[in-house]
Design an enzyme around this catalytic site. Structure first.
Site, PDB file in Angstrom:
ATOM      1  N   HIS A 184     -76.105 -20.838  39.003  1.00  0.00           N
ATOM      2  CA  HIS A 184     -75.101 -21.714  39.595  1.00  0.00           C
ATOM      3  C   HIS A 184     -75.753 -22.919  40.257  1.00  0.00           C
ATOM      4  O   HIS A 184     -76.532 -22.781  41.199  1.00  0.00           O
ATOM      5  CB  HIS A 184     -74.307 -20.913  40.634  1.00  0.00           C
ATOM      6  CG  HIS A 184     -73.184 -21.639  41.264  1.00  0.00           C
ATOM      7  ND1 HIS A 184     -73.061 -21.793  42.626  1.00  0.00           N
ATOM      8  CD2 HIS A 184     -72.101 -22.254  40.718  1.00  0.00           C
ATOM      9  CE1 HIS A 184     -71.953 -22.454  42.901  1.00  0.00           C
ATOM     10  NE2 HIS A 184     -71.353 -22.744  41.760  1.00  0.00           N
ATOM     11  N   HIS A 186     -72.143 -31.848  43.247  1.00  0.00           N
ATOM     12  CA  HIS A 186     -70.984 -30.979  43.426  1.00  0.00           C
ATOM     13  C   HIS A 186     -69.920 -31.603  44.320  1.00  0.00           C
ATOM     14  O   HIS A 186     -68.750 -31.694  43.949  1.00  0.00           O
ATOM     15  CB  HIS A 186     -71.413 -29.635  44.017  1.00  0.00           C
ATOM     16  CG  HIS A 186     -70.252 -28.737  44.338  1.00  0.00           C
ATOM     17  ND1 HIS A 186     -69.623 -28.747  45.570  1.00  0.00           N
ATOM     18  CD2 HIS A 186     -69.598 -27.830  43.586  1.00  0.00           C
ATOM     19  CE1 HIS A 186     -68.627 -27.877  45.555  1.00  0.00           C
ATOM     20  NE2 HIS A 186     -68.582 -27.308  44.363  1.00  0.00           N
TER      21      HIS A 186
END
Length: 297
Positions: A46, A88
């Site tokens: 991730h 992100h």
């Protein structure tokens, strides 16, 4: 599983892996992966191996490779001047020194800065002084590093409502980097988003590409997505074995059962619990720990 590597692909990615710590390059041996079973979930790093290196950086990609993790997840947004960068958050504040460099540019949104301005930021010191000077990579830089490392990509189009037309930009960059060729588009790449409209657009533009919808739709609503997505990727804490089975009961646009990759699974206990629900993949900040817990790859 359409994009799951063959068993032989669970061998080490490379004999040697380039590891970047801050601005220093070193060479590390790729470890042999732990024993695994054929039907175990695939494990995705991730934002790279983000428990061990600053997220969404080339250092995190290299750390995942050094751990023998083949699949990497990342997030993509667009700069003020149209460059795609790997980030992100909607803002640069949490993972860079943007407040220090541009104190009068609040709220420091990615879309309000040029690619050159973002390239000049420090995206590593927030995580550790050892990573001082680490840059925010462009999508092209990220793709090129994955190719060098022999890795695969789960790419998230982040906040597409802020970036009209970003799907075209992403596919153009993927194509120029060689990621839409046979062998890549069908085995090494998945594009996902929380936006059903964005996923639908990607599928319409490249029907051969594997897509995923992030979220946990109600069982009654799952069928509406099967025409344009191959996977439904939920938060692991919000699913049941019955929900996973309902997803698997549907066929996606490529004539195969829909699959489920759960996020963000960071403990051995959670990994085993979600594996036993029948998920196909686990997305983790600690991919080595999760892989070993479920005998995955």
């Amino acid at each position: 599983m359409h994009v799951r590597p063959l068993r032989a692909a669970a061998a080490p990615l490379l004999g040697l892996v380039l590891v970047l710590t801050g601005g220093t390059a070193s060479v590390a041996e790729s470890p042999a992966p732990a024993p695994y079973v054929l039907d175990a979930p695939v494990v995705f790093a991730h934002r790279g191996a983000s428990a061990y290196a600053p997220e969404n950086t080339l250092a995190a990609v290299d750390r995942a490779a050094a751990l023998g993790v083949e699949w990497v997840e990342n997030d993509v947004q667009r700069t003020k001047d149209g460059e795609l960068v790997v980030m992100h958050d909607e803002t640069l504040a949490r993972t860079t020194n943007v407040k220090e460099v541009f104190p009068d540019r609040s709220p420091w949104r990615v879309k309000d800065f040029t690619a050159a301005e973002i390239a000049g930021l420090d995206a590593g010191s927030w995580y550790s002084p050892a990573y001082a000077g680490t840059q925010v990579p462009t999508l092209r830089q990220f793709l090129d590093r994955l190719r060098v490392n022999g890795q695969r990509l789960l790419l998230e189009i982040k906040l597409p409502e802020l970036y009209p037309g970003i799907e075209v930009d992403v596919l153009r960059t993927l194509g120029r980097a060689g990621w839409l060729r046979p062998g890549y588009v069908d085995r090494r790449l998945v594009v996902q988003s929380f936006s059903a409209d964005s996923v639908r657009t990607v599928h319409a533009l490249r029907p051969d590409l594997t897509t995923a919808l992030l979220g946990t739709p109600a069982v009654a609503d799952l069928g509406r997505y099967a025409a344009f997505t191959d996977r439904i990727n939920p938060w692991y804490g919000g699913i049941t074995a019955e929900w996973v089975a309902a997803v698997h009961d549907l066929q996606g646009p490529h004539g195969r059962p829909l699959e489920v990759d759960a996020w963000t699974v960071d403990t051995a206990a959670a990994a085993r619990k979600v594996r036993d629900m029948g998920v196909d993949g686990l997305i983790s900040n600690r991919p080595d720990l999760v892989r070993d817990a479920v005998a995955g790859y």
